[in-house]
Design an enzyme around this catalytic site. Structure first.
Site, PDB file in Angstrom:
ATOM      1  N   PHE A  11     -34.645 -48.923  -6.194  1.00  0.00           N
ATOM      2  CA  PHE A  11     -35.049 -48.178  -7.393  1.00  0.00           C
ATOM      3  C   PHE A  11     -34.106 -47.011  -7.676  1.00  0.00           C
ATOM      4  O   PHE A  11     -34.035 -46.524  -8.790  1.00  0.00           O
ATOM      5  CB  PHE A  11     -36.454 -47.567  -7.199  1.00  0.00           C
ATOM      6  CG  PHE A  11     -37.569 -48.552  -7.101  1.00  0.00           C
ATOM      7  CD1 PHE A  11     -38.161 -48.846  -5.880  1.00  0.00           C
ATOM      8  CD2 PHE A  11     -38.060 -49.194  -8.232  1.00  0.00           C
ATOM      9  CE1 PHE A  11     -39.215 -49.743  -5.782  1.00  0.00           C
ATOM     10  CE2 PHE A  11     -39.110 -50.095  -8.153  1.00  0.00           C
ATOM     11  CZ  PHE A  11     -39.688 -50.371  -6.921  1.00  0.00           C
ATOM     12  N   SER A  35     -33.482 -53.135 -16.291  1.00  0.00           N
ATOM     13  CA  SER A  35     -34.187 -52.569 -17.445  1.00  0.00           C
ATOM     14  C   SER A  35     -33.950 -53.419 -18.692  1.00  0.00           C
ATOM     15  O   SER A  35     -32.899 -54.035 -18.840  1.00  0.00           O
ATOM     16  CB  SER A  35     -33.676 -51.151 -17.696  1.00  0.00           C
ATOM     17  OG  SER A  35     -34.075 -50.699 -18.975  1.00  0.00           O
ATOM     18  N   TYR A  40     -26.449 -45.642 -19.676  1.00  0.00           N
ATOM     19  CA  TYR A  40     -27.515 -46.026 -18.747  1.00  0.00           C
ATOM     20  C   TYR A  40     -27.666 -47.551 -18.725  1.00  0.00           C
ATOM     21  O   TYR A  40     -27.601 -48.171 -17.666  1.00  0.00           O
ATOM     22  CB  TYR A  40     -28.847 -45.368 -19.136  1.00  0.00           C
ATOM     23  CG  TYR A  40     -30.032 -46.014 -18.485  1.00  0.00           C
ATOM     24  CD1 TYR A  40     -30.892 -46.820 -19.204  1.00  0.00           C
ATOM     25  CD2 TYR A  40     -30.260 -45.845 -17.118  1.00  0.00           C
ATOM     26  CE1 TYR A  40     -31.962 -47.444 -18.591  1.00  0.00           C
ATOM     27  CE2 TYR A  40     -31.329 -46.469 -16.499  1.00  0.00           C
ATOM     28  CZ  TYR A  40     -32.175 -47.274 -17.247  1.00  0.00           C
ATOM     29  OH  TYR A  40     -33.232 -47.901 -16.638  1.00  0.00           O
ATOM     30  N   LYS A  98     -26.726 -50.496 -15.746  1.00  0.00           N
ATOM     31  CA  LYS A  98     -27.623 -51.548 -15.249  1.00  0.00           C
ATOM     32  C   LYS A  98     -26.948 -52.909 -15.399  1.00  0.00           C
ATOM     33  O   LYS A  98     -27.005 -53.757 -14.508  1.00  0.00           O
ATOM     34  CB  LYS A  98     -28.948 -51.529 -16.024  1.00  0.00           C
ATOM     35  CG  LYS A  98     -29.824 -50.321 -15.725  1.00  0.00           C
ATOM     36  CD  LYS A  98     -30.302 -50.305 -14.279  1.00  0.00           C
ATOM     37  CE  LYS A  98     -31.250 -49.164 -13.997  1.00  0.00           C
ATOM     38  NZ  LYS A  98     -31.686 -49.111 -12.576  1.00  0.00           N
ATOM     39  N   ASN A 111     -41.501 -51.068 -20.813  1.00  0.00           N
ATOM     40  CA  ASN A 111     -41.806 -49.627 -20.808  1.00  0.00           C
ATOM     41  C   ASN A 111     -42.898 -49.292 -19.802  1.00  0.00           C
ATOM     42  O   ASN A 111     -44.080 -49.405 -20.133  1.00  0.00           O
ATOM     43  CB  ASN A 111     -42.199 -49.181 -22.226  1.00  0.00           C
ATOM     44  CG  ASN A 111     -40.992 -49.170 -23.146  1.00  0.00           C
ATOM     45  OD1 ASN A 111     -40.340 -50.193 -23.387  1.00  0.00           O
ATOM     46  ND2 ASN A 111     -40.659 -47.979 -23.653  1.00  0.00           N
ATOM     47  N   LEU A 154     -42.453 -41.521 -24.405  1.00  0.00           N
ATOM     48  CA  LEU A 154     -43.658 -41.286 -25.208  1.00  0.00           C
ATOM     49  C   LEU A 154     -44.893 -40.949 -24.378  1.00  0.00           C
ATOM     50  O   LEU A 154     -45.530 -39.909 -24.625  1.00  0.00           O
ATOM     51  CB  LEU A 154     -43.947 -42.510 -26.077  1.00  0.00           C
ATOM     52  CG  LEU A 154     -45.202 -42.392 -26.964  1.00  0.00           C
ATOM     53  CD1 LEU A 154     -45.021 -41.299 -28.008  1.00  0.00           C
ATOM     54  CD2 LEU A 154     -45.512 -43.724 -27.643  1.00  0.00           C
ATOM     55  N   ARG A 194     -34.946 -41.019 -33.594  1.00  0.00           N
ATOM     56  CA  ARG A 194     -34.053 -40.620 -32.495  1.00  0.00           C
ATOM     57  C   ARG A 194     -32.849 -41.569 -32.488  1.00  0.00           C
ATOM     58  O   ARG A 194     -33.024 -42.798 -32.584  1.00  0.00           O
ATOM     59  CB  ARG A 194     -34.818 -40.700 -31.168  1.00  0.00           C
ATOM     60  CG  ARG A 194     -34.038 -40.367 -29.930  1.00  0.00           C
ATOM     61  CD  ARG A 194     -34.950 -40.268 -28.706  1.00  0.00           C
ATOM     62  NE  ARG A 194     -35.600 -41.564 -28.446  1.00  0.00           N
ATOM     63  CZ  ARG A 194     -36.478 -41.744 -27.455  1.00  0.00           C
ATOM     64  NH1 ARG A 194     -36.843 -40.739 -26.673  1.00  0.00           N
ATOM     65  NH2 ARG A 194     -37.021 -42.948 -27.245  1.00  0.00           N
ATOM     66  N   GLY A 248     -30.220 -44.100 -31.643  1.00  0.00           N
ATOM     67  CA  GLY A 248     -30.170 -45.177 -30.646  1.00  0.00           C
ATOM     68  C   GLY A 248     -31.473 -45.950 -30.512  1.00  0.00           C
ATOM     69  O   GLY A 248     -31.507 -47.027 -29.917  1.00  0.00           O
TER      70      GLY A 248
HETATM   71  C1  WQD Z   1     -40.973 -45.390 -26.916  1.00  0.00           C
HETATM   72  C2  WQD Z   1     -41.268 -45.285 -28.402  1.00  0.00           C
HETATM   73  C3  WQD Z   1     -39.731 -43.873 -29.563  1.00  0.00           C
HETATM   74  C4  WQD Z   1     -40.936 -40.199 -27.498  1.00  0.00           C
HETATM   75  C5  WQD Z   1     -36.768 -45.803 -22.627  1.00  0.00           C
HETATM   76  C6  WQD Z   1     -35.499 -46.241 -21.988  1.00  0.00           C
HETATM   77  C7  WQD Z   1     -35.729 -47.526 -21.241  1.00  0.00           C
HETATM   78  C8  WQD Z   1     -36.861 -47.358 -20.267  1.00  0.00           C
HETATM   79  C9  WQD Z   1     -38.112 -46.838 -20.954  1.00  0.00           C
HETATM   80  C10 WQD Z   1     -35.863 -46.992 -18.111  1.00  0.00           C
HETATM   81  C11 WQD Z   1     -40.015 -45.337 -29.256  1.00  0.00           C
HETATM   82  C12 WQD Z   1     -41.130 -43.279 -29.595  1.00  0.00           C
HETATM   83  C13 WQD Z   1     -40.773 -41.506 -27.928  1.00  0.00           C
HETATM   84  C14 WQD Z   1     -41.558 -39.254 -28.354  1.00  0.00           C
HETATM   85  C15 WQD Z   1     -41.836 -40.956 -30.014  1.00  0.00           C
HETATM   86  N1  WQD Z   1     -36.481 -46.510 -19.206  1.00  0.00           N
HETATM   87  N2  WQD Z   1     -41.221 -41.866 -29.166  1.00  0.00           N
HETATM   88  N3  WQD Z   1     -41.979 -39.675 -29.571  1.00  0.00           N
HETATM   89  O1  WQD Z   1     -36.897 -45.458 -25.710  1.00  0.00           O
HETATM   90  O2  WQD Z   1     -38.396 -47.531 -25.593  1.00  0.00           O
HETATM   91  O3  WQD Z   1     -37.192 -46.773 -23.543  1.00  0.00           O
HETATM   92  O4  WQD Z   1     -37.754 -45.627 -21.627  1.00  0.00           O
HETATM   93  O5  WQD Z   1     -35.627 -48.127 -17.830  1.00  0.00           O
HETATM   94  O6  WQD Z   1     -34.542 -47.817 -20.565  1.00  0.00           O
HETATM   95  O7  WQD Z   1     -34.570 -46.493 -23.008  1.00  0.00           O
HETATM   96  O8  WQD Z   1     -39.077 -45.425 -24.409  1.00  0.00           O
HETATM   97  O9  WQD Z   1     -40.962 -43.862 -24.350  1.00  0.00           O
HETATM   98  O10 WQD Z   1     -38.674 -42.981 -25.030  1.00  0.00           O
HETATM   99  O11 WQD Z   1     -39.957 -44.444 -26.594  1.00  0.00           O
HETATM  100  O12 WQD Z   1     -42.231 -41.304 -31.145  1.00  0.00           O
HETATM  101  O13 WQD Z   1     -41.721 -38.029 -28.022  1.00  0.00           O
HETATM  102  O14 WQD Z   1     -41.876 -44.020 -28.657  1.00  0.00           O
HETATM  103  O15 WQD Z   1     -39.083 -43.720 -30.817  1.00  0.00           O
HETATM  104  O16 WQD Z   1     -40.349 -46.018 -30.453  1.00  0.00           O
HETATM  105  P1  WQD Z   1     -37.852 -46.312 -24.948  1.00  0.00           P
HETATM  106  P2  WQD Z   1     -39.666 -44.096 -25.054  1.00  0.00           P
END
Ligand code: WQD
Length: 344
Positions: A87, A131, A155, A159, A185, A206, A298, A300
């Site tokens: 991990f 991932s 990142y 991977k 997720n 999130l 955001r 990306g």
């Molecule tokens: C989820 C959704 C955001 C925060 C990332 C990594 C991935 C994995 C999981 C490691 C999206 C939205 C987010 C916030 C929001 N990590 N959001 N407000 O980006 O899908 O994946 O974490 O392996 O590699 O890329 O996860 O939780 O950041 O976002 O609206 O404050 O929630 O736009 O749609 P993500 P996330």
């Protein structure tokens, strides 16, 4: 000889982290002796006391870094590991854009050191924490293990590079048995509420962000864009309970037998939920409305990302069991019992 020393031994790198700590609980309860290697860059020692409170077993912990070859050699000289669950690594996609070299050093060089130490010590069974970001900007949903690969940040690139190292290693030596587990997720927490996700600083993801709003550490949920081509305009993701994830790891360990070679598996539920659906579910779990505000997208982020878990179900005999209500209920219990995480 202690009870644990009579059990089959498995090395868990990054065993103090969010996924790692839940894996250690699962391994101890499944009759393994997990040995944790962690550099404590992203975990607190308290997590190991919590694990012991859950399982009744002390955790064997070695403080060290996967980039330190002499540390790895000492470790492999001290234990005869049946296999390794890996991990350890950095995992914030946004941060990786600012600090690419740190991600390549920790994730790629560190994994290379680990793989070399494993080869030298004839330990050739590995479960690798990969991932869904390796699918990068794949457009066609749901994602299968054959969906096009391509990273959109360092990142995800790191991977992908480690996956390639492992594919090439297994192709050159058929004694290697490798499972590349592509997480979607991860959310939720062990149902004791004793261990959970404890991100340092303001959460990128999130669920921990929403949980900190619910417990009063943050003022409002920032919805990162509501103009995506999705049913309610907000981003859709495949959230999966951390306990379902680690159960998937146990199943993957069991298939690392001669002839397996190197194989990727999607660990997702196959069900996507939008940001607003997650927030509403969390309000149900915590019993109060959560203030939200729509802000800019955001950089990306993609509109939607969710798995076709059919191959994992078929090959591993595994499927996620816990629904969104369980995920947010368990996440809330952890956050409510630990408002400041492990330093509560
Ligand atoms: C989820 C959704 C955001 C925060 C990332 C990594 C991935 C994995 C999981 C490691 C999206 C939205 C987010 C916030 C929001 N990590 N959001 N407000 O980006 O899908 O994946 O974490 O392996 O590699 O890329 O996860 O939780 O950041 O976002 O609206 O404050 O929630 O736009 O749609 P993500 P996330």
């Amino acid at each position: 000889m202690s009870h644990q020393q009579q059990l089959p031994t498995v090395l868990v790198t990054g065993g103090g982290g969010y996924l790692g700590s839940h894996m250690v609980v699962m391994l101890q309860q499944a009759g393994w002796h997990p040995v944790v290697l962690d550099n404590f860059s992203n975990c607190q020692p308290e997590v190991f006391s919590r694990i012991e409170r859950i399982t009744g077993e002390p955790v064997t912990v070695v403080e060290g870094d996967i980039r330190d070859a002499s540390c790895l050699n000492r470790l492999f000289d001290s234990y005869s590991f049946e296999l390794v669950v890996h991990f350890a690594g950095l995992k914030a996609a946004g941060e990786s854009v600012q600090q690419p070299l740190s991600y390549y050093d920790n994730n790629v060089s560190g994994s290379l050191q680990l793989i070399q130490a494993m080869a030298y010590h004839q330990c050739k069974r590995l479960v690798f924490s990969s991932s869904a970001t390796v699918y990068g900007a794949a457009k066609q949903m749901p994602l299968t293990e054959n969906s096009p690969l391509g990273a959109v940040n360092p990142y995800g690139q790191s991977k992908l590079m480690v996956e390639q190292m492992l594919r090439d290693t297994a192709a050159a030596d058929d004694e290697w048995q490798v499972a590349l587990l592509r997480y979607f997720n991860p959310v939720g927490a062990h149902d004791s509420g004793l261990i959970g996700e404890d991100p340092g600083g303001v959460p990128n993801n999130l669920l921990p962000f929403v949980a900190q709003v619910a417990v009063g550490r943050l003022p409002e949920v920032q919805v990162l864009g509501d103009d995506y081509p999705t049913p309610d305009g907000t981003g859709v993701r495949d959230y999966i309970h951390v306990m379902d994830l680690v159960e998937g790891h146990l199943k993957a360990m069991a298939v690392l037998t001669p002839g397996h070679g190197c194989q990727a598996y999607n660990l997702g539920t196959g069900q996507g939920y939008s940001v607003l659906e997650v927030v509403r579910a969390f309000e149900q779990a915590c019993g109060k409305p959560l203030p939200t505000r729509v802000v800019a997208r955001r950089e990306g982020d993609v509109a939607q990302c969710f798995a076709d878990p059919g191959f994992s179900q078929q090959q591993l005999g595994w499927r996620a069991q816990r629904d969104l209500a369980q995920m947010v209920t368990d996440h809330w219990r952890w956050q409510q019992q630990n408002p400041q995480g492990y330093s509560s």
